[in-house]
Design an enzyme around this catalytic site. Sequence first.
Site, PDB file in Angstrom:
ATOM      1  N   LYS A 117      11.263 -19.973 -66.737  1.00 21.64           N
ATOM      2  CA  LYS A 117      10.312 -20.705 -66.545  1.00 21.64           C
ATOM      3  C   LYS A 117       9.341 -20.858 -67.769  1.00 21.64           C
ATOM      4  CE  LYS A 117      10.288 -20.820 -61.931  1.00 21.64           C
ATOM      5  NZ  LYS A 117      10.149 -21.538 -60.652  1.00 21.64           N
TER       6      LYS A 117
ATOM      7  N   LYS B 294      21.436 -23.422 -60.440  1.00 20.25           N
ATOM      8  CA  LYS B 294      21.005 -22.942 -58.988  1.00 20.25           C
ATOM      9  C   LYS B 294      20.149 -24.290 -58.203  1.00 20.25           C
ATOM     10  CE  LYS B 294      16.992 -20.299 -57.957  1.00 20.25           C
ATOM     11  NZ  LYS B 294      16.268 -20.416 -57.025  1.00 20.25           N
TER      12      LYS B 294
ATOM     13  N   LYS C  86      14.062 -25.942 -55.616  1.00 23.67           N
ATOM     14  CA  LYS C  86      12.914 -26.633 -54.990  1.00 23.67           C
ATOM     15  C   LYS C  86      12.100 -27.640 -56.204  1.00 23.67           C
ATOM     16  CE  LYS C  86      10.264 -23.216 -52.891  1.00 23.67           C
ATOM     17  NZ  LYS C  86       9.742 -22.106 -53.878  1.00 23.67           N
TER      18      LYS C  86
HETATM   19  P1  ATP Z   1      11.309 -22.477 -57.610  1.00 22.92           P
HETATM   20  O1  ATP Z   1      11.923 -23.755 -57.909  1.00 22.92           O
HETATM   21  O2  ATP Z   1       9.700 -23.088 -57.381  1.00 22.92           O
HETATM   22  O3  ATP Z   1      11.334 -21.581 -58.818  1.00 22.92           O
HETATM   23  P2  ATP Z   1      13.334 -21.926 -55.670  1.00 22.92           P
HETATM   24  O4  ATP Z   1      13.844 -23.247 -54.927  1.00 22.92           O
HETATM   25  O5  ATP Z   1      13.876 -21.313 -56.860  1.00 22.92           O
HETATM   26  O6  ATP Z   1      11.889 -22.130 -56.198  1.00 22.92           O
HETATM   27  P3  ATP Z   1      12.268 -19.621 -54.561  1.00 22.92           P
HETATM   28  O7  ATP Z   1      10.872 -20.104 -53.794  1.00 22.92           O
HETATM   29  O8  ATP Z   1      12.074 -19.035 -55.929  1.00 22.92           O
HETATM   30  O9  ATP Z   1      13.069 -20.960 -54.624  1.00 22.92           O
HETATM   31  O10 ATP Z   1      12.965 -18.741 -53.367  1.00 22.92           O
HETATM   32  C1  ATP Z   1      12.820 -18.449 -52.245  1.00 22.92           C
HETATM   33  C2  ATP Z   1      13.766 -17.745 -51.726  1.00 22.92           C
HETATM   34  O11 ATP Z   1      15.200 -18.058 -51.450  1.00 22.92           O
HETATM   35  C3  ATP Z   1      14.368 -16.400 -52.503  1.00 22.92           C
HETATM   36  O12 ATP Z   1      14.496 -15.264 -51.729  1.00 22.92           O
HETATM   37  C4  ATP Z   1      15.414 -17.024 -53.438  1.00 22.92           C
HETATM   38  O13 ATP Z   1      16.125 -15.916 -53.894  1.00 22.92           O
HETATM   39  C5  ATP Z   1      16.139 -17.946 -52.323  1.00 22.92           C
HETATM   40  N1  ATP Z   1      16.652 -18.861 -52.829  1.00 22.92           N
HETATM   41  C6  ATP Z   1      16.180 -19.842 -53.502  1.00 22.92           C
HETATM   42  N2  ATP Z   1      16.946 -20.881 -54.054  1.00 22.92           N
HETATM   43  C7  ATP Z   1      18.424 -20.406 -53.504  1.00 22.92           C
HETATM   44  C8  ATP Z   1      19.488 -20.711 -53.751  1.00 22.92           C
HETATM   45  N3  ATP Z   1      19.891 -21.799 -54.230  1.00 22.92           N
HETATM   46  N4  ATP Z   1      20.526 -20.064 -53.054  1.00 22.92           N
HETATM   47  C9  ATP Z   1      20.442 -19.032 -52.503  1.00 22.92           C
HETATM   48  N5  ATP Z   1      19.234 -18.512 -52.407  1.00 22.92           N
HETATM   49  C10 ATP Z   1      18.129 -19.134 -52.810  1.00 22.92           C
END
Ligand code: ATP
Length: 335
Positions: free
Chosen positions: A114, A196, A199
């Site tokens: 980040k 990964k 969002k």
């Molecule tokens: P950001 O982009 O704002 O960092 P994010 O999309 O990575 O957000 P988080 O809000 O960080 O998502 O994650 C929410 C939950 O979903 C966490 O438990 C995270 O481990 C899981 N998660 C998020 N993205 C994935 C993914 N691509 N595959 C599996 N699990 C995920």
Amino acid sequence: MDKKKTMFSGIQPSGELTLGSYIGAIKNWVSMIEDYDAYYCIVDLHAITVRQEPAALRRRILEQLAQYIACGLDPEKVTLFIQSHVSAHAELAWVLNCYTMFGELSRMTQFKDKSASHADNINGGLFTYPSLMAADILLYQADLVPVGEDQKQHVELCRDIAIRFNNAHGETFKVPEAFIPKVGARIMSLSEPTNKMSKSDKDPSGSVHLLEKPEDIMRKFKRAITDSDTSADCVRFSPSEKPGVSNLIQIYSCASGKSISDIENEFAGRGYGDLKMTVGNAVVETLRPIREETERLLKDKAYLEEVYKMGAKKAEYAAGKTLGKVYRKLGFVSR
Ligand code: ATP
Ligand code: LTN
């Protein structure tokens, strides 16, 4: 009867929920609600570690609550609440900051990632994010924390903080464990399958949102990156050699309930065009009821308000007990 174990998890309202967070986290939350005393939080305090537009944040918090319910988290069975409604989170986070080392926080991969993607705003909150996350979990004396693979390091740090505090002040916190699914713990971007699915990804073609229209979902799957293999067994699970194809297989497995080897057999002699259509359709059908139910719930703001108010009350009670214990152990004078 034995007391049920406690489960805690949360997601930041920092963007539209993706198929990644559904498969990696929410789907597992739903599957365990009968067996656990479960708390699921919308972690808005965490979301402001990167700049948010206030009106969009407010809209997304309610939308996320509606999506939690639409995914199957029944507010009568689990506690659904908004983090900023329970002030104990911010209070315990401060205490835990004093039990978390600079070196530990510096090693967190999420902080490093980040800081690289928000180089103009590397603030203190981004750095101490894991102490707030530890406070979330430890306030509820959670046994289990269902998250995707990327959050494992944070849960491990939370355990270290809990152990350190317990060693200094006597048994205070339950030491929690991460629950990471065997399949689907790391769903990758459809356009860059070595990253990964996330969002806050700037490239919209890589992630599928829970509320996305079927035609948009299908278009993204049709354009998903695979590889140039044309052999009869090109649909093969091998994340290191075939990241794009393996990601599609993984998504299909989670959406259909089929095992990875059954999917490889089902696609023997078939090509990527077929695979993409099949996975796209399975995802559309998985998400359809969630989207429809979310749309319905969002029209009933009074119900959503009732849910988050009831959730805050229940969470506040449980969190207050732990915070009181912590303050006593620290030597604070009680009010
Ligand atoms: P950001 O982009 O704002 O960092 P994010 O999309 O990575 O957000 P988080 O809000 O960080 O998502 O994650 C929410 C939950 O979903 C966490 O438990 C995270 O481990 C899981 N998660 C998020 N993205 C994935 C993914 N691509 N595959 C599996 N699990 C995920
Ligand atoms: N850091 C998590 C969100 C989160 C969380 C938690 C997850 C905040 N507090 C407590 C589990 C338990 C993320 O998804 N980025």
